[in-house]
Design a protein around this motif. Structure first.
Motif, PDB file in Angstrom:
ATOM      1  N   GLY A   9       0.806  -1.036   0.165  1.00 27.03           N
ATOM      2  CA  GLY A   9      -0.035   0.116   0.042  1.00 27.03           C
ATOM      3  C   GLY A   9       1.052   1.227  -0.016  1.00 27.03           C
ATOM      4  N   LEU A  10       1.958   1.013   0.646  1.00 26.24           N
ATOM      5  CA  LEU A  10       2.855   2.263   1.138  1.00 26.24           C
ATOM      6  C   LEU A  10       3.874   2.458  -0.321  1.00 26.24           C
ATOM      7  N   GLU A  11       3.917   1.158  -0.798  1.00 28.73           N
ATOM      8  CA  GLU A  11       4.801   1.029  -2.144  1.00 28.73           C
ATOM      9  C   GLU A  11       3.913   1.914  -3.282  1.00 28.73           C
ATOM     10  N   ARG A  12       2.670   1.753  -3.357  1.00 30.99           N
ATOM     11  CA  ARG A  12       2.175   2.434  -4.453  1.00 30.99           C
ATOM     12  C   ARG A  12       1.848   3.802  -4.194  1.00 30.99           C
ATOM     13  N   HIS A  13       1.908   4.427  -2.925  1.00 32.89           N
ATOM     14  CA  HIS A  13       2.048   5.756  -2.911  1.00 32.89           C
ATOM     15  C   HIS A  13       3.373   6.333  -3.093  1.00 32.89           C
ATOM     16  N   LEU A  14       4.453   5.536  -2.818  1.00 36.44           N
ATOM     17  CA  LEU A  14       5.853   5.910  -2.969  1.00 36.44           C
ATOM     18  C   LEU A  14       5.859   5.996  -4.606  1.00 36.44           C
ATOM     19  N   LEU A  15       5.436   4.991  -5.196  1.00 38.48           N
ATOM     20  CA  LEU A  15       5.645   4.606  -6.733  1.00 38.48           C
ATOM     21  C   LEU A  15       5.015   6.003  -7.361  1.00 38.48           C
ATOM     22  N   THR A  16       3.752   6.225  -6.976  1.00 37.04           N
ATOM     23  CA  THR A  16       2.988   7.543  -7.467  1.00 37.04           C
ATOM     24  C   THR A  16       3.823   8.627  -7.453  1.00 37.04           C
ATOM     25  N   GLY A  17       4.539   8.907  -6.100  1.00 37.38           N
ATOM     26  CA  GLY A  17       5.187  10.030  -5.945  1.00 37.38           C
ATOM     27  C   GLY A  17       6.546  10.006  -6.850  1.00 37.38           C
ATOM     28  N   MET A  18       7.037   8.906  -7.325  1.00 43.77           N
ATOM     29  CA  MET A  18       8.080   8.643  -8.147  1.00 43.77           C
ATOM     30  C   MET A  18       7.974   9.225  -9.548  1.00 43.77           C
ATOM     31  N   VAL A  19       6.506   8.756  -9.922  1.00 45.53           N
ATOM     32  CA  VAL A  19       6.092   8.990 -11.248  1.00 45.53           C
ATOM     33  C   VAL A  19       5.759  10.582 -11.557  1.00 45.53           C
ATOM     34  N   VAL A  20       4.830  10.928 -10.524  1.00 47.02           N
ATOM     35  CA  VAL A  20       4.421  12.349 -10.875  1.00 47.02           C
ATOM     36  C   VAL A  20       5.240  13.523 -10.137  1.00 47.02           C
ATOM     37  N   SER A  21       6.024  13.406  -9.094  1.00 44.51           N
ATOM     38  CA  SER A  21       6.524  14.312  -8.379  1.00 44.51           C
ATOM     39  C   SER A  21       8.135  14.233  -8.576  1.00 44.51           C
ATOM     40  N   SER A  22       8.708  15.376  -9.072  1.00 46.44           N
ATOM     41  CA  SER A  22       9.969  15.554  -9.423  1.00 46.44           C
ATOM     42  C   SER A  22      10.695  16.059  -7.921  1.00 46.44           C
ATOM     43  N   GLU A  23       9.793  16.663  -7.202  1.00 45.51           N
ATOM     44  CA  GLU A  23      10.331  17.068  -5.730  1.00 45.51           C
ATOM     45  C   GLU A  23      10.792  15.688  -4.859  1.00 45.51           C
ATOM     46  N   PHE A  24       9.552  14.736  -5.031  1.00 46.03           N
ATOM     47  CA  PHE A  24       9.700  13.603  -4.310  1.00 46.03           C
ATOM     48  C   PHE A  24      11.003  12.915  -4.963  1.00 46.03           C
ATOM     49  N   LEU A  25      10.911  12.495  -6.352  1.00 49.67           N
ATOM     50  CA  LEU A  25      11.856  11.910  -6.807  1.00 49.67           C
ATOM     51  C   LEU A  25      13.112  11.972  -6.704  1.00 49.67           C
ATOM     52  N   SER A  26      13.440  13.555  -6.730  1.00 42.39           N
ATOM     53  CA  SER A  26      14.870  14.100  -6.582  1.00 42.39           C
ATOM     54  C   SER A  26      15.366  13.943  -5.184  1.00 42.39           C
ATOM     55  N   ALA A  27      14.431  13.861  -3.983  1.00 46.86           N
ATOM     56  CA  ALA A  27      14.870  13.444  -2.845  1.00 46.86           C
ATOM     57  C   ALA A  27      14.788  11.991  -2.437  1.00 46.86           C
ATOM     58  N   ALA A  28      14.074  11.239  -3.157  1.00 43.08           N
ATOM     59  CA  ALA A  28      14.165   9.689  -3.118  1.00 43.08           C
ATOM     60  C   ALA A  28      15.374   9.210  -3.785  1.00 43.08           C
ATOM     61  N   ALA A  29      15.716   9.587  -4.862  1.00 46.51           N
ATOM     62  CA  ALA A  29      16.418   8.949  -5.825  1.00 46.51           C
ATOM     63  C   ALA A  29      17.781   8.423  -5.057  1.00 46.51           C
ATOM     64  N   PRO A  30      18.443   9.297  -4.521  1.00 45.96           N
ATOM     65  CA  PRO A  30      19.880   9.041  -4.002  1.00 45.96           C
ATOM     66  C   PRO A  30      19.836   7.976  -2.733  1.00 45.96           C
ATOM     67  N   VAL A  31      18.739   7.748  -2.100  1.00 39.92           N
ATOM     68  CA  VAL A  31      18.683   6.900  -1.047  1.00 39.92           C
ATOM     69  C   VAL A  31      17.734   5.589  -1.302  1.00 39.92           C
ATOM     70  N   LEU A  32      16.981   5.591  -2.571  1.00 33.63           N
ATOM     71  CA  LEU A  32      16.342   4.566  -2.580  1.00 33.63           C
ATOM     72  C   LEU A  32      17.123   3.353  -3.211  1.00 33.63           C
ATOM     73  N   ASP A  33      16.545   2.197  -2.583  1.00 37.11           N
ATOM     74  CA  ASP A  33      17.168   0.649  -2.818  1.00 37.11           C
ATOM     75  C   ASP A  33      16.013   0.075  -3.433  1.00 37.11           C
ATOM     76  N   LEU A  34      16.313  -0.344  -4.804  1.00 31.26           N
ATOM     77  CA  LEU A  34      15.074  -0.930  -5.416  1.00 31.26           C
ATOM     78  C   LEU A  34      15.009  -2.429  -5.045  1.00 31.26           C
ATOM     79  N   ASP A  35      16.128  -2.982  -4.274  1.00 33.64           N
ATOM     80  CA  ASP A  35      15.837  -4.490  -3.765  1.00 33.64           C
ATOM     81  C   ASP A  35      14.763  -4.310  -2.690  1.00 33.64           C
TER      82      ASP A  35
END
Length: 112
Positions: A9-35
């Motif tokens: 459920g949270l993954e869905r919200h995080l994934l939505t954020g990654m798709v639509v929000s440059s602000e969120f994706l910019s902050a998440a990209a350096p720390v997100l571990d796809l594993d």
């Protein structure tokens, strides 16, 4: 920052954020571990978002459909994964359209 495995459920919200929000994706990209994400479509779409961000410095937004189409055209024989990815993209789009807002600070807090 420390990343932990999240529920779908949270993954869905995080994934939505990654798709639509440059602000969120910019902050998440350096720390997100796809594993730490679920296998399959979640990880595939998140990977596309990270690749898109590395190339263009922003979230893919509606362009994620073009990324999907490009990926699909390179598949020798699209199988169940292609359908799963298409279905998840459709569900994320519907969820976002019905809610219309994204609480980026909350998502960032949940990511760490």
């Amino acid at each position: 920052m420390r990343i932990h495995k999240v529920d779908s459920g949270l993954e869905r919200h995080l994934l939505t954020g990654m798709v639509v929000s440059s602000e969120f994706l910019s902050a998440a990209a350096p720390v997100l571990d796809l594993d730490l994400l679920s296998d399959g479509p979640f990880r595939r779409i998140a990977g596309w978002c990270l690749d898109y961000h590395r190339s263009y410095g922003k979230a893919p937004g509606r362009q994620v459909e073009a990324v999907y189409s490009s990926w699909l055209s390179k598949q020798e024989q699209p199988g169940p994964e292609a359908e799963d990815v298409r279905d998840l993209l459709s569900e994320l789009s519907q969820d976002y359209a019905s809610n219309g807002r994204l609480n980026v600070p909350y998502l960032l807090d949940e990511l760490v």
